[in-house]
Design a protein around this motif. Structure first.
Motif, PDB file in Angstrom:
ATOM      1  N   TYR A   1      58.535  25.937  24.942  1.00  0.00           N
ATOM      2  CA  TYR A   1      58.905  24.622  25.661  1.00  0.00           C
ATOM      3  C   TYR A   1      60.193  25.040  26.468  1.00  0.00           C
ATOM      4  CZ  TYR A   1      55.800  22.234  22.438  1.00  0.00           C
ATOM      5  OH  TYR A   1      54.714  21.830  21.744  1.00  0.00           O
ATOM      6  N   VAL A   2      60.275  24.319  27.761  1.00  0.00           N
ATOM      7  CA  VAL A   2      61.181  24.691  28.663  1.00  0.00           C
ATOM      8  C   VAL A   2      62.681  24.464  28.502  1.00  0.00           C
ATOM      9  CG1 VAL A   2      61.783  24.373  31.167  1.00  0.00           C
ATOM     10  CG2 VAL A   2      59.277  24.308  30.514  1.00  0.00           C
ATOM     11  N   ILE A   3      63.449  24.997  28.537  1.00  0.00           N
ATOM     12  CA  ILE A   3      64.820  25.141  28.311  1.00  0.00           C
ATOM     13  C   ILE A   3      65.549  24.592  29.567  1.00  0.00           C
ATOM     14  CG2 ILE A   3      67.192  26.185  28.000  1.00  0.00           C
ATOM     15  CD1 ILE A   3      65.527  27.996  25.884  1.00  0.00           C
ATOM     16  N   GLY A   4      65.054  24.808  30.605  1.00  0.00           N
ATOM     17  CA  GLY A   4      65.838  24.533  32.022  1.00  0.00           C
ATOM     18  C   GLY A   4      65.230  25.331  32.996  1.00  0.00           C
ATOM     19  N   ASP A   5      65.503  25.114  34.291  1.00  0.00           N
ATOM     20  CA  ASP A   5      65.000  25.854  35.374  1.00  0.00           C
ATOM     21  C   ASP A   5      66.129  26.189  36.544  1.00  0.00           C
ATOM     22  OD1 ASP A   5      64.874  23.768  36.780  1.00  0.00           O
ATOM     23  OD2 ASP A   5      63.077  24.131  37.707  1.00  0.00           O
ATOM     24  N   GLY A   6      65.754  26.991  37.514  1.00  0.00           N
ATOM     25  CA  GLY A   6      66.836  27.215  38.519  1.00  0.00           C
ATOM     26  C   GLY A   6      66.073  28.502  39.521  1.00  0.00           C
ATOM     27  N   ILE A   7      67.182  28.833  40.257  1.00  0.00           N
ATOM     28  CA  ILE A   7      66.647  29.982  41.403  1.00  0.00           C
ATOM     29  C   ILE A   7      67.151  31.380  40.802  1.00  0.00           C
ATOM     30  CG2 ILE A   7      66.283  30.818  43.369  1.00  0.00           C
ATOM     31  CD1 ILE A   7      64.578  28.237  43.091  1.00  0.00           C
ATOM     32  N   LEU A   8      66.573  32.284  40.624  1.00  0.00           N
ATOM     33  CA  LEU A   8      67.120  33.584  40.542  1.00  0.00           C
ATOM     34  C   LEU A   8      67.301  34.402  41.367  1.00  0.00           C
ATOM     35  CD1 LEU A   8      68.343  35.250  37.960  1.00  0.00           C
ATOM     36  CD2 LEU A   8      65.956  36.168  37.490  1.00  0.00           C
ATOM     37  N   PHE A   9      68.127  35.006  42.162  1.00  0.00           N
ATOM     38  CA  PHE A   9      68.356  35.797  43.418  1.00  0.00           C
ATOM     39  C   PHE A   9      68.530  37.562  42.791  1.00  0.00           C
ATOM     40  CE2 PHE A   9      69.888  31.480  44.258  1.00  0.00           C
ATOM     41  CZ  PHE A   9      69.682  31.201  45.681  1.00  0.00           C
ATOM     42  N   HIS A  10      67.918  38.359  43.405  1.00  0.00           N
ATOM     43  CA  HIS A  10      67.951  39.826  43.389  1.00  0.00           C
ATOM     44  C   HIS A  10      68.929  40.363  44.389  1.00  0.00           C
ATOM     45  CE1 HIS A  10      66.220  43.688  41.710  1.00  0.00           C
ATOM     46  NE2 HIS A  10      67.607  43.633  41.843  1.00  0.00           N
ATOM     47  N   LEU A  11      70.287  40.265  44.249  1.00  0.00           N
ATOM     48  CA  LEU A  11      71.243  40.440  45.385  1.00  0.00           C
ATOM     49  C   LEU A  11      71.208  41.796  45.793  1.00  0.00           C
ATOM     50  CD1 LEU A  11      74.067  38.139  44.183  1.00  0.00           C
ATOM     51  CD2 LEU A  11      72.296  37.607  46.085  1.00  0.00           C
ATOM     52  N   GLU A  12      71.475  42.829  44.654  1.00  0.00           N
ATOM     53  CA  GLU A  12      71.726  44.317  44.915  1.00  0.00           C
ATOM     54  C   GLU A  12      70.739  44.901  43.951  1.00  0.00           C
ATOM     55  OE1 GLU A  12      72.887  45.047  47.824  1.00  0.00           O
ATOM     56  OE2 GLU A  12      74.120  43.476  48.396  1.00  0.00           O
ATOM     57  N   GLU A  13      70.809  46.321  43.894  1.00  0.00           N
ATOM     58  CA  GLU A  13      70.182  46.881  42.758  1.00  0.00           C
ATOM     59  C   GLU A  13      71.114  46.642  41.425  1.00  0.00           C
ATOM     60  OE1 GLU A  13      68.886  51.337  41.181  1.00  0.00           O
ATOM     61  OE2 GLU A  13      69.801  51.099  43.133  1.00  0.00           O
ATOM     62  N   ASN A  14      70.477  46.230  40.438  1.00  0.00           N
ATOM     63  CA  ASN A  14      71.138  45.735  39.058  1.00  0.00           C
ATOM     64  C   ASN A  14      72.191  44.591  39.240  1.00  0.00           C
ATOM     65  OD1 ASN A  14      69.752  47.838  37.846  1.00  0.00           O
ATOM     66  ND2 ASN A  14      71.511  49.425  38.141  1.00  0.00           N
ATOM     67  N   SER A  15      72.019  43.740  40.323  1.00  0.00           N
ATOM     68  CA  SER A  15      73.085  42.888  40.442  1.00  0.00           C
ATOM     69  C   SER A  15      72.148  41.411  40.817  1.00  0.00           C
ATOM     70  CB  SER A  15      73.985  42.973  41.545  1.00  0.00           C
ATOM     71  OG  SER A  15      74.583  41.785  41.829  1.00  0.00           O
ATOM     72  N   LEU A  16      72.253  40.467  40.114  1.00  0.00           N
ATOM     73  CA  LEU A  16      71.540  39.116  40.035  1.00  0.00           C
ATOM     74  C   LEU A  16      72.276  37.926  39.893  1.00  0.00           C
ATOM     75  CD1 LEU A  16      69.596  41.261  38.336  1.00  0.00           C
ATOM     76  CD2 LEU A  16      67.890  39.883  39.678  1.00  0.00           C
ATOM     77  N   VAL A  17      71.989  36.994  40.626  1.00  0.00           N
ATOM     78  CA  VAL A  17      72.515  35.624  40.235  1.00  0.00           C
ATOM     79  C   VAL A  17      71.719  34.598  40.157  1.00  0.00           C
ATOM     80  CG1 VAL A  17      72.771  34.898  42.708  1.00  0.00           C
ATOM     81  CG2 VAL A  17      74.543  34.044  41.016  1.00  0.00           C
ATOM     82  N   PHE A  18      71.791  33.930  38.869  1.00  0.00           N
ATOM     83  CA  PHE A  18      71.239  32.464  38.663  1.00  0.00           C
ATOM     84  C   PHE A  18      71.638  31.346  39.156  1.00  0.00           C
ATOM     85  CE2 PHE A  18      70.785  28.603  36.002  1.00  0.00           C
ATOM     86  CZ  PHE A  18      69.418  28.483  36.480  1.00  0.00           C
ATOM     87  N   VAL A  19      71.022  30.553  39.713  1.00  0.00           N
ATOM     88  CA  VAL A  19      71.962  29.139  40.331  1.00  0.00           C
ATOM     89  C   VAL A  19      70.948  28.017  39.947  1.00  0.00           C
ATOM     90  CG1 VAL A  19      72.458  28.061  42.212  1.00  0.00           C
ATOM     91  CG2 VAL A  19      72.423  30.462  42.408  1.00  0.00           C
ATOM     92  N   GLY A  20      71.546  27.203  39.023  1.00  0.00           N
ATOM     93  CA  GLY A  20      70.851  26.014  38.346  1.00  0.00           C
ATOM     94  C   GLY A  20      71.959  25.430  37.393  1.00  0.00           C
ATOM     95  N   ARG A  21      71.030  24.461  36.865  1.00  0.00           N
ATOM     96  CA  ARG A  21      71.954  23.602  35.991  1.00  0.00           C
ATOM     97  C   ARG A  21      72.306  24.395  34.473  1.00  0.00           C
ATOM     98  NH1 ARG A  21      69.878  17.330  35.768  1.00  0.00           N
ATOM     99  NH2 ARG A  21      70.014  16.921  37.970  1.00  0.00           N
ATOM    100  N   ALA A  22      73.123  23.651  33.828  1.00  0.00           N
ATOM    101  CA  ALA A  22      74.003  24.438  32.624  1.00  0.00           C
ATOM    102  C   ALA A  22      72.797  24.640  31.651  1.00  0.00           C
ATOM    103  CB  ALA A  22      74.894  23.047  32.087  1.00  0.00           C
ATOM    104  N   PRO A  23      71.707  24.106  31.166  1.00  0.00           N
ATOM    105  CA  PRO A  23      71.148  24.524  30.081  1.00  0.00           C
ATOM    106  C   PRO A  23      70.592  26.059  30.420  1.00  0.00           C
ATOM    107  CG  PRO A  23      70.555  22.462  30.623  1.00  0.00           C
ATOM    108  CD  PRO A  23      71.322  23.000  31.773  1.00  0.00           C
ATOM    109  N   THR A  24      70.237  26.450  31.359  1.00  0.00           N
ATOM    110  CA  THR A  24      69.490  27.823  31.605  1.00  0.00           C
ATOM    111  C   THR A  24      70.799  28.777  31.679  1.00  0.00           C
ATOM    112  OG1 THR A  24      67.555  26.883  32.632  1.00  0.00           O
ATOM    113  CG2 THR A  24      68.068  29.343  32.962  1.00  0.00           C
ATOM    114  N   ALA A  25      71.823  28.392  32.456  1.00  0.00           N
ATOM    115  CA  ALA A  25      72.847  29.104  32.500  1.00  0.00           C
ATOM    116  C   ALA A  25      73.421  29.453  30.926  1.00  0.00           C
ATOM    117  CB  ALA A  25      74.057  28.450  33.319  1.00  0.00           C
ATOM    118  N   SER A  26      73.370  28.529  30.074  1.00  0.00           N
ATOM    119  CA  SER A  26      73.998  28.849  28.742  1.00  0.00           C
ATOM    120  C   SER A  26      73.111  29.771  28.192  1.00  0.00           C
ATOM    121  CB  SER A  26      74.288  27.577  28.123  1.00  0.00           C
ATOM    122  OG  SER A  26      75.136  26.676  28.518  1.00  0.00           O
ATOM    123  N   TRP A  27      71.702  29.560  28.445  1.00  0.00           N
ATOM    124  CA  TRP A  27      70.618  30.408  27.649  1.00  0.00           C
ATOM    125  C   TRP A  27      70.950  31.771  28.088  1.00  0.00           C
ATOM    126  CZ3 TRP A  27      68.008  30.040  23.496  1.00  0.00           C
ATOM    127  CH2 TRP A  27      66.770  30.986  23.387  1.00  0.00           C
TER     128      TRP A  27
END
Length: 465
Positions: free
Chosen positions: A101-127
């Protein structure tokens, strides 16, 4: 004294449904951004007719993940494939519980090699943060939380600004800013453009369903970049969109923003509940609507119900895989738009102007009054669906809501949506004493089309009273 955990809170509450339905947190607020720059009706019109500037800087968390194991961890959490996820690409990221069951969602950005950022609401950020802290991965993490709803006079500082320029005239505005043609950027791919002589990262991503880009850069440059966009858009009808209108664009584009995080049950989820503080989103959030069940799991959503089914790929090991493999062979509810009957909506407003019983207020342009909303949708006295995010589209001249529905009910069917809470309403501060209202609603596509007024116009007329 150690901090109380979500698990402690749930044990003390007895039933998470009662706890969430009577939460005192108040309405979900989009922070910092002014409520309106002009008026929300014209701001809605602009993303359909000219162009808009969305300020997404403040209402989402940014979670930066860096290190050799960054992709390994995120792949283990993600239901979608990471087989082809190069630098300068983004993807929808909707992790699930062990039960699928879904915990949350958002957008995952692959910025550089081995460097990513998730942008979204708190539930997925905390997970993500939990697994980074406890999973033994070789990586480091930095969380930049959403801005406070009430800064209390303190300075608000984020890592980056994040703007979107959207609408029919967006390309002309962005080319003017860039000083020439834009790079060819495919959907959910990234590149860079120039704004006011500064290099800014850009993602092709259309929240309003129109052409445009999402751009971001250092937070200290936010006002310079915003002013440049506004000036460039002056001759193209650009409007800045305030907090009132911002979330209503999803009613037209079809994304359900806030399903209840599926974290409150399950033995395998216990360690996470013990890690989450009682003051977390999950511990303080609120639950609203006419759908009532004492079983919190009846509020959980699968990725198939939320429209993420095509993204689920069984080419890798991830949390919830076994459960989703079983679900994938079973019938699933589908995501739909409900177009509310205008005469029935007017009943709610008329009750404000006469003595007697009052129906639950329908606020505009967003009608939600809790973190997560679940109103039952009926056919022949049986619940066949749930309305989960409601509001008004000036472009469509209709109250709309997004939700899930039994798969065998076709587009064009008129159903009954129950608006308001049973028993006069819960103890949430956003709930006045009221009577429930039955609203006729036509099942419509996602994204929304004019099916309610055009294809099924005769049905609407014959049901008017």
């Amino acid at each position: 004294m150690s901090q109380q955990s979500l698990e402690d809170l749930l044990k003390a509450s007895g039933n998470p449904v009662n706890m969430l339905r009577n939460s005192q947190i108040g309405a979900y607020v989009y922070p910092v951004v002014p409520s309106e720059y002009s008026n929300w009706r014209d701001e809605q019109r602009a993303w359909r007719e000219t162009a808009v500037l969305f300020d997404q800087t403040h209402h989402m968390a940014n979670v930066y993940v860096e290190g050799p194991d960054a992709l390994k961890m995120l792949s283990h959490l993600g239901t979608n494939s990471f087989a082809k996820f190069p630098v300068n690409r983004a993807k929808q990221f909707a992790p699930c519980s062990y039960d699928g069951y879904v915990i949350g969602d958002g957008i995952l950005f692959h910025l550089e090699e081995n460097s990513l950022v998730f942008v979204g609401r708190a539930p997925t950020a905390s997970w993500i943060e939990f697994h980074a802290a406890t999973g033994g991965y070789n990586l480091k993490i930095k969380r930049d939380d959403r801005s406070p709803s009430n800064p209390r006079g303190q300075a608000v500082i984020r890592t980056v600004y994040r703007y979107q320029v959207q609408g029919p005239n967006a390309t002309q505005i962005l080319e003017k800013l860039n000083g020439g043609p834009l790079p060819e950027i495919k959907f959910f791919n990234m590149d860079a453009i120039k704004i006011n002589g500064r290099r800014v990262r850009a993602l092709r991503h259309g929240m309003a369903g129109a052409p445009g880009l999402e751009v971001w850069g250092p937070y200290e440059e936010r006002e310079e970049i915003r002013a440049a966009i506004v000036e460039a858009g002056r001759d193209y009808g650009l409007r800045e969109v305030g907090a009132r209108a911002y979330a209503s664009n999803t009613l037209e584009s079809g994304w359900i923003p806030s399903p209840l995080p599926a974290v409150y049950t399950g033995e395998k989820m216990k360690a996470y509940r013990q890690w989450l503080p009682a003051t977390s989103y999950e511990g303080t959030g609120s639950l609203a609507g006419s759908f009532v069940s004492n079983n919190i799991e009846d509020y959980y959503m699968t990725p198939y119900e939320l429209g993420y089914g095509p993204f689920v790929k069984f080419d890798h090991d991830f949390i919830g895989r076994e459960a989703l493999e079983r679900m994938s062979t079973q019938p699933q509810r589908k995501k739909v738009t409900f177009a509310w009957d205008g005469e029935d909506v007017l009943k709610a407003y008329k009750s404000l102007l006469a003595p007697g019983e009052v129906y639950k207020f329908i606020d505009l342009p967003i009608s939600n009054y809790a973190s997560a909303s679940y109103d039952k949708v009926m056919k022949g006295g049986k619940t066949v669906g749930l309305s989960m995010f409601a509001g008004y589209s000036y472009n469509e001249r209709s109250v709309l809501s997004l939700g899930v529905l039994d798969a065998d009910i076709p587009v064009g069917t008129e159903l009954t949506l129950v608006w308001g809470e049973e028993g006069g309403g819960t103890k949430k501060p956003t709930v006045e004493r009221h009577k429930q209202l039955e609203v006729r609603a036509v099942v419509s596509p996602v994204p929304y089309s004019k099916v309610a007024r055009e294809t099924y116009a005769e049905g609407w007329r014959t049901h008017q009273k």
